[in-house]
Scaffold this active site. Structure first.
Site, PDB file in Angstrom:
ATOM      1  CG  HIS A 245      36.024  -9.144  -3.812  1.00 43.43           C
ATOM      2  ND1 HIS A 245      35.632 -10.382  -3.342  1.00 43.43           N
ATOM      3  CD2 HIS A 245      35.939  -8.299  -2.756  1.00 43.43           C
ATOM      4  CE1 HIS A 245      35.312 -10.284  -2.061  1.00 43.43           C
ATOM      5  NE2 HIS A 245      35.487  -9.032  -1.679  1.00 43.43           N
TER       6      HIS A 245
ATOM      7  CG  ASP B  99      38.189 -13.237  -4.538  1.00 43.44           C
ATOM      8  OD1 ASP B  99      37.901 -12.058  -4.828  1.00 43.44           O
ATOM      9  OD2 ASP B  99      38.932 -13.538  -3.577  1.00 43.44           O
TER      10      ASP B  99
ATOM     11  CG  ASP C  69      33.108 -10.161   1.503  1.00 38.70           C
ATOM     12  OD1 ASP C  69      33.584  -9.308   0.748  1.00 38.70           O
ATOM     13  OD2 ASP C  69      33.799 -10.834   2.299  1.00 38.70           O
TER      14      ASP C  69
ATOM     15  CD  GLU D  32      39.158  -8.463  -0.552  1.00 31.79           C
ATOM     16  OE1 GLU D  32      39.509  -7.742   0.398  1.00 31.79           O
ATOM     17  OE2 GLU D  32      38.438  -9.493  -0.402  1.00 31.79           O
ATOM     18  CD  GLU D  33      37.018 -12.382   0.738  1.00 31.61           C
ATOM     19  OE1 GLU D  33      37.803 -12.187   1.682  1.00 31.61           O
ATOM     20  OE2 GLU D  33      35.855 -11.936   0.728  1.00 31.61           O
TER      21      GLU D  33
ATOM     22  CG  HIS E  67      35.336 -13.270   5.820  1.00 34.82           C
ATOM     23  ND1 HIS E  67      36.669 -12.930   5.973  1.00 34.82           N
ATOM     24  CD2 HIS E  67      34.942 -12.626   4.695  1.00 34.82           C
ATOM     25  CE1 HIS E  67      37.030 -12.117   4.997  1.00 34.82           C
ATOM     26  NE2 HIS E  67      35.996 -11.911   4.211  1.00 34.82           N
TER      27      HIS E  67
END
Length: 454
Positions: A90, A92, A123, A156-157, A423
Site C-alpha cells: 500500500h 498510503d 510501511d 490501508e491505514e 506508525h
C-alpha cells in the site's frame, strides 16, 4: 550473503531502489483529507502506476474504490501454464504525528546510522520497492517464471475497506494461486519471518452524557454527575488489576505456541520506561498475538489548556479492541457493546457507535507456498531458518482475499521489523532487509513456479 546471480543483481539495483523510495516517500499520501491534500495520494498512485508500466505490466489501472481512494493494479503475464502470484503493498501512510519529534523531515528519505528514515519507508512504500526489486532481478536472470498481479492499496491505514469492497465487486480481478502480502515484517532484523496470524480489530466510539450543559463545580460539584468520571469508570472496567483486557464473555486465556518474544526484548522494542511494568499475564507472545487487547486511542473532553472549574456534561472516547484468531470480530463487538452499557455508572446516558471492524486471520503455514518461501529464505539469509510469528495488527484485506479465493495460499512478509518503528515518529527501513527480502521474494517465485510444475 551467499553470491548468486539474483542476489548480485539486487545488490546492484539498491542505489536505484533508494532513489525511487525517496521519490515515493516524498508524497504525503495520508488517505485523510483532514490531514493531507487528496492530490498527494493521487500523485503517489500515479507514481506507482508509472513504475508498473515501465516494468512491462499490462492493464495498469487506477481503481476508484468505494471509500474514495485509488488502488493501483497491473498484470505481468508469465509463461504459458505458469501459476499466478498476487503481490500486495500500500502507498498510503500514517500521519507524520509530531513533526518536531522527527530527527529529519518525515517526507524526505534520510540516511542515518545505516537506516533510511521517512514516513512509509517500511510501511509500506518500501514493500512496493521490494516487489519491484524482486521482479527486476528475475527479468535480468532469465525472466519472471510466474504470471504476476500487483495491487497497491491507497487507504490501508484508514481501515475504510475501499479495496476490500472493490475486490468483492470484481472477484476475478485479484484471483491468484498464491498471494504475497508485503506489509508485515521480520521478528528481528536478520531473522527471516513469515507472519501466520493477524489479530482482527473492532473500533467503537463511546459517548457519555449526564447533564444538559457544564456546571460550576463549586456550586454543583459533588452531586451533579460528572460525565468524564463516568467515562473513566467505563474505561477502567475494561482492564483487570494487572492490565489484562476484560470484556465479559470474551476469551482472554489463549496461548501462543510458536516463536516466543523475550520480555527484555519486548521492553526494548516497545521503549517501555525504566521501572514501568508490562501489563497483562502469560507470555508476551500470548498477550500480543493470541489474546484480545483493548486500547483507548482517544478521548474528547475539556482540554487542560483553558480548563474551567466546571462539571463536564459530556465526554467521548474511541476504543480499539484487537481480536485474536479463533474469535469472531462481530461477536466481540457485541460483547464490547454489552460490557460498556453494563458498566456505565449512575444511569448515565451512554451511546456506542461502531467505527470500524476487521476479522482476524490465520494462514495455512503448512502449504507448498510456505515450503517454497522457507527454501528462498535460506538462500537470502544464509544459516537462518524461516520463523513463523504472529502480528498484533490487522490487515482486513487478508480475510477478504481468503474468502474470495479459498484455494489461494497467502503469505505475509515485509520490512516492518521492530526497529522500523512504523506508525511512530522516525520510521525507518533497513536497506539490508530490503535487499535480503527482495532476494527471498525472487527465489520464492522461482521455487513456487517449480513446485507447481512438479
Amino acid at each position: 550473503m551467499t553470491a548468486n546471480p539474483i542476489a548480485e543483481t539486487v545488490a546492484s539495483l539498491m542505489p536505484r531502489a533508494k532513489a525511487e523510495l525517496a521519490e515515493l516517500v516524498a508524497f504525503e499520501s495520508v488517505a485523510d483529507p483532514a490531514v493531507a491534500p487528496r492530490s498527494e495520494c493521487e500523485a503517489a498512485a500515479g507514481w506507482v502506476a508509472d513504475a508498473l508500466r515501465s516494468e512491462g505490466f499490462r492493464d495498469v489501472a487506477l481503481l476508484d474504490t468505494p471509500d474514495g481512494s485509488q488502488s493501483v493494479y497491473g498484470f505481468l503475464p508469465g509463461p504459458e501454464g505458469a501459476p499466478t502470484v498476487l503481490l500486495y503493498a500500500h502507498y498510503d501512510v500514517q500521519p507524520k504525528l509530531d513533526e518536531s519529534a522527527w530527527l529529519s523531515p518525515p517526507f524526505e528519505l534520510t540516511e542515518r546510522d545505516g537506516r533510511w528514515y521517512g514516513r512509509g519507508a517500511a510501511d509500506c512504500k518500501g514493500g512496493f520497492i521490494m516487489h519491484l526489486l524482486a521482479l527486476r532481478a528475475l527479468r535480468a536472470n532469465g525472466g519472471v517464471p510466474v504470471s504476476v498481479k500487483v495491487i497497491v492499496e491507497g487507504s490501508e491505514e484508514q481501515g475504510t475497506g475501499g479495496l476490500e469492497r472493490y475486490a468483492e465487486a470484481h472477484p476475478d480481478l485479484l484471483a491468484a494461486d498464491a498471494i504475497v502480502i508485503g506489509d508485515a515484517g521480520n521478528f528481528r532484523v536478520g531473522l527471516p519471518t513469515v507472519t501466520a496470524t493477524l489479530r482482527g480489530m473492532t473500533t467503537v466510539r463511546v459517548t457519555v452524557d449526564t447533564l444538559e450543559g457544564n456546571l460550576h463545580s463549586g456550586q454543583f460539584g459533588g452531586a451533579a454527575p460528572d460525565a468524564l468520571a463516568a467515562l473513566i469508570r467505563v474505561l477502567d472496567s475494561l482492564r483487570a488489576e494487572d492490565g489484562s483486557t476484560v470484556v465479559e464473555g470474551l476469551d482472554a486465556d489463549a496461548a501462543w505456541e510458536g516463536i516466543q518474544y523475550p520480555e527484555a526484548d519486548f521492553r526494548t522494542d516497545a521503549r517501555v520506561l525504566d521501572g514501568v511494568d508490562l501489563i497483562g499475564r502469560g507470555t508476551v507472545a500470548d498477550r500480543i498475538w493470541a489474546r484480545p487487547a483493548v486500547t483507548v486511542v482517544g478521548i474528547d473532553c475539556s482540554p487542560v489548556a483553558g480548563a474551567a472549574p466546571s462539571v463536564p456534561a459530556s465526554a467521548r472516547a474511541q476504543i480499539s479492541l484487537r481480536v485474536p484468531p479463533g474469535q469472531d470480530a462481530a461477536e466481540a463487538t457485541k460483547l464490547l457493546f454489552a460490557h460498556i452499557e453494563k458498566h456505565t455508572p449512575w444511569n448515565a446516558r451512554v451511546s456506542v457507535e461502531q467505527v470500524g471492524q476487521g476479522q482476524p486471520f490465520l494462514a495455512d503455514a503448512g502449504s507448498p507456498a510456505y515450503t517454497a518461501m522457507a527454501d528462498a529464505m535460506r538462500i537470502a539469509y544464509p544459516g537462518q531458518e524461516m520463523q513463523t510469528a504472529g502480528m498484533g495488527g490487522s490487515i482486513p484485506l487478508c480475510n477478504t482475499l481468503s474468502e474470495l479465493y479459498p484455494s489461494a495460499e497467502i503469505l505475509l512478509i515485509g520490512l516492518s521489523e521492530p526497529d522500523a518503528r512504523i506508525h511512530a515518529v522516525n520510521e525507518s527501513v533497513s536497506p539490508e532487509e530490503l535487499e535480503r527480502l527482495s532476494v527471498a521474494e525472487a527465489h520464492f517465485l522461482v521455487n513456487y513456479a517449480r513446485s507447481r510444475r512438479a
